[in-house]
Design an enzyme around this catalytic site. Structure first.
Site, PDB file in Angstrom:
ATOM      1  N   HIS A  36       0.839  -1.204   0.000  1.00 21.46           N
ATOM      2  CA  HIS A  36       0.000   0.000   0.000  1.00 21.46           C
ATOM      3  C   HIS A  36       0.875   1.256   0.000  1.00 21.46           C
ATOM      4  CE1 HIS A  36      -2.635  -3.014   2.168  1.00 21.46           C
ATOM      5  NE2 HIS A  36      -3.393  -2.668   1.136  1.00 21.46           N
TER       6      HIS A  36
ATOM      7  N   GLN B 179      -7.826  -6.843 -11.544  1.00 20.31           N
ATOM      8  CA  GLN B 179      -8.577  -5.714 -10.978  1.00 20.31           C
ATOM      9  C   GLN B 179      -8.176  -4.404 -11.660  1.00 20.31           C
ATOM     10  OE1 GLN B 179      -9.320  -5.075  -6.623  1.00 20.31           O
ATOM     11  NE2 GLN B 179      -7.564  -3.742  -6.796  1.00 20.31           N
TER      12      GLN B 179
ATOM     13  N   SER C 162       0.966  -9.116   1.145  1.00 23.65           N
ATOM     14  CA  SER C 162      -0.492  -9.162   1.178  1.00 23.65           C
ATOM     15  C   SER C 162      -0.934  -9.248   2.626  1.00 23.65           C
ATOM     16  CB  SER C 162      -0.977 -10.402   0.418  1.00 23.65           C
ATOM     17  OG  SER C 162      -2.327 -10.657   0.729  1.00 23.65           O
TER      18      SER C 162
HETATM   19  P1  AMP Z   1      -6.244  -3.938  -0.680  1.00 25.32           P
HETATM   20  O1  AMP Z   1      -6.140  -3.173   0.618  1.00 25.32           O
HETATM   21  O2  AMP Z   1      -5.782  -5.350  -0.570  1.00 25.32           O
HETATM   22  O3  AMP Z   1      -7.585  -3.778  -1.342  1.00 25.32           O
HETATM   23  O4  AMP Z   1      -5.209  -3.261  -1.668  1.00 25.32           O
HETATM   24  C1  AMP Z   1      -5.258  -1.878  -1.956  1.00 25.32           C
HETATM   25  C2  AMP Z   1      -4.347  -1.586  -3.097  1.00 25.32           C
HETATM   26  O5  AMP Z   1      -3.025  -1.982  -2.777  1.00 25.32           O
HETATM   27  C3  AMP Z   1      -4.731  -2.342  -4.389  1.00 25.32           C
HETATM   28  O6  AMP Z   1      -4.570  -1.459  -5.484  1.00 25.32           O
HETATM   29  C4  AMP Z   1      -3.715  -3.449  -4.434  1.00 25.32           C
HETATM   30  O7  AMP Z   1      -3.445  -3.911  -5.733  1.00 25.32           O
HETATM   31  C5  AMP Z   1      -2.499  -2.777  -3.833  1.00 25.32           C
HETATM   32  N1  AMP Z   1      -1.558  -3.765  -3.313  1.00 25.32           N
HETATM   33  C6  AMP Z   1      -1.806  -4.741  -2.403  1.00 25.32           C
HETATM   34  N2  AMP Z   1      -0.708  -5.495  -2.210  1.00 25.32           N
HETATM   35  C7  AMP Z   1       0.254  -4.992  -3.021  1.00 25.32           C
HETATM   36  C8  AMP Z   1       1.613  -5.334  -3.283  1.00 25.32           C
HETATM   37  N3  AMP Z   1       2.206  -6.347  -2.677  1.00 25.32           N
HETATM   38  N4  AMP Z   1       2.298  -4.585  -4.176  1.00 25.32           N
HETATM   39  C9  AMP Z   1       1.698  -3.537  -4.825  1.00 25.32           C
HETATM   40  N5  AMP Z   1       0.421  -3.170  -4.610  1.00 25.32           N
HETATM   41  C10 AMP Z   1      -0.291  -3.873  -3.733  1.00 25.32           C
END
Ligand code: AMP
Length: 282
Positions: A37, A153, A185
């Site tokens: 994030h 996505q 993640s």
């Molecule tokens: P989320 O909170 O999981 O919905 O993720 C929010 C944003 O962070 C989304 O655009 C995800 O694709 C991005 N994101 C999550 N994990 C990663 C990562 N390891 N590297 C880059 N972006 C990420």
């Protein structure tokens, strides 16, 4: 840094910045912030006067109720991280603030939502599209940042923005990984020690596939090899291993078809579902 829970005060705050011609960068998140994030937030910080981050665990994008229940939440920690990373505004709406009325919209992204995540998580992308549209219409940013970790996505959000004609630039940010290669993640925390040790195998296989691309006559050969490799680890249960066009998400059957090619994978380790991807020919 201001933390705002309601739409109206957020919009009046944003209006003041827009009147001064300040550019707005927006990052949508779902809590439990990590370095992935932060990469998005830093990219937004680098190019915009004002950085807005939303924290909203969107119930309608979870096709698995167990996943929603177990979603890690830690708002106090998230706010500290955002403050340290020079975020200007944090939007932390309640469910009724985002969904004051029952949700009815139904989007059609055709093939883009019928493969990979869309196939295994029915309704997921409709839920994502609904919330992203709401957030973008509330914040009206100049630029919005999404991670390549959720590649499908990203493609669907670009399509959504095009379909509804929103005036926002969608910017993608490369995957941030742990030192051992596992894509960061919030779900990684749910892996038990044994699963956590095995999890980096997923990226190792993706990297090996990309490195020895020339040894596979066709993408189908690569796919068979990859699924076998994943299955050879007793803790890993692959769901898909797909080689697709980066724009259309159509399956690639011959290497000559395109060089805009991405290998995407989803696999379960125990009860935790992980996704990852790698661009081929890059
Ligand atoms: P989320 O909170 O999981 O919905 O993720 C929010 C944003 O962070 C989304 O655009 C995800 O694709 C991005 N994101 C999550 N994990 C990663 C990562 N390891 N590297 C880059 N972006 C990420």
């Amino acid at each position: 840094m201001k933390v705002i829970e309601r739409v109206k005060p957020l919009q009046s705050e944003l209006m003041q910045h827009k009147e001064q011609n300040k550019s707005i960068g927006f990052v949508a998140t779902m809590d439990a912030l990590h370095q992935g994030h932060l990469a998005l937030i830093r990219a937004a910080r680098a190019r915009n006067d004002i950085v807005v981050v939303s924290i909203f665990v969107n119930p309608i994008q979870f096709n698995n109720p167990e996943d929603l229940k177990k979603y890690p939440r830690n708002l106090t920690k998230d706010l500290r991280i955002l403050e340290e990373n020079e975020c200007d505004l944090v939007f932390t709406p309640s469910e009724t603030e985002i969904y004051p009325e029952p949700v009815r919209e139904q989007y059609d992204f055709g093939h883009l939502e019928q493969v990979m995540e869309g196939k295994y998580r029915p309704g997921h992308f409709n839920g994502v599209a609904i919330v992203v549209r709401r957030l973008l219409e509330i914040v009206k940013p100049d630029r919005t940042y999404f991670g390549e970790k959720d590649f499908q996505q990203l493609v669907i959000i670009r399509k959504l923005v095009e379909q509804i004609g929103l005036n926002v630039e969608v910017i993608s940010v490369p995957i941030v990984r742990e030192e051992d290669g596992l894509a960061k993640s919030s779900r990684n925390k749910r892996l038990n020690p044994e699963e956590r040790q095995v999890a980096p195998v997923i990226y190792r296989i993706l990297k090996e596939a990309a490195q020895k691309l020339n040894s596979f006559k066709t993408p189908v050969e690569m796919k068979k090899w990859g699924l076998n490799k994943l299955e050879s680890h007793k803790l890993i249960e692959p769901e898909y291993f797909e080689i697709v066009d980066m724009n259309s998400l159509q399956e690639i059957t011959q290497w000559e078809q395109t060089s805009d090619c991405i290998l995407c994978v989803a696999a379960n380790l125990g009860k935790v579902r992980l996704i990852d991807n790698i661009k081929l020919f890059s």
